[in-house]
Design a protein around this motif. Structure first.
Motif: not given
Length: 177
Positions: A32, A136, A141, A159
């Motif tokens: 992420w 995503r 992401f 997440w």
């Protein structure tokens, strides 16, 4: 970030971590990136410094750096993020010299990485158009804003659920699992 990563010999290992499974794992790891992290995870970037910018990649998108100006133009805005659940109150997103996703550069349908999903848009007008601020693609992401600067943990909880679901379905193997 890219300059430091290159100097420390981390740029290629970061690319491998994001994009390629190890010999003992069948899938890549969840990643992420927020704000500058989104830029680093993009395959292409515009409005970069002279000579371009090295990127880690992993998201088949082109980002525009510093879409909203300098640090002085930072702001907080409510975002309707359907992936957090319909009917939820808007997420208070903190934008600091934030990038946006200008566009998807490859549809990637049918690949193991999957298609880029647009998960959040910051509306710019009353017609539903706006800037893409959350995406995503498979295990990767990215958000233009900083969820870690608020007391709202909904994105973090979402997440972590994605990671747990991937482990449960065998799509991700964690060391020692």
């Amino acid at each position: 970030m890219a300059i430091v990563a290159r100097r420390l010999g981390l740029l290629d290992p970061l690319r491998e971590f994001v994009k390629f499974p190890s010999e003992t794992e069948s899938n890549t790891k969840p990643v992420w990136g927020t704000c500058a992290g989104l830029v680093m995870l993009a395959e292409q970037a515009s409005a970069t410094k002279q000579g371009g910018q090295e990127l880690v990649g992993g998201l088949d998108v082109r980002v525009l750096r510093n879409r909203y100006g300098t640090q002085m133009q930072s702001f907080v805005a409510g975002l309707n993020l359907d992936f957090l659940g319909e009917g939820e109150e808007p997420f208070r997103a903190v934008f600091i010299r934030a990038p946006i996703v200008e566009g998807v550069i490859s549809e990637s349908q049918g690949t193991k990485e999957g298609r880029v999903e647009v998960l959040g848009v910051y509306p710019q007008d009353g017609e539903g158009k706006g800037d893409i601020v959350a995406v995503r693609q498979g295990n990767v992401f990215g958000t233009s804003f900083h969820p870690e600067l608020t007391d709202d943990v909904r994105i973090h909880v979402w997440w972590l659920k994605q990671v747990v679901d991937a482990v449960r379905h065998g799509e991700l193997v964690l060391n020692g699992a």
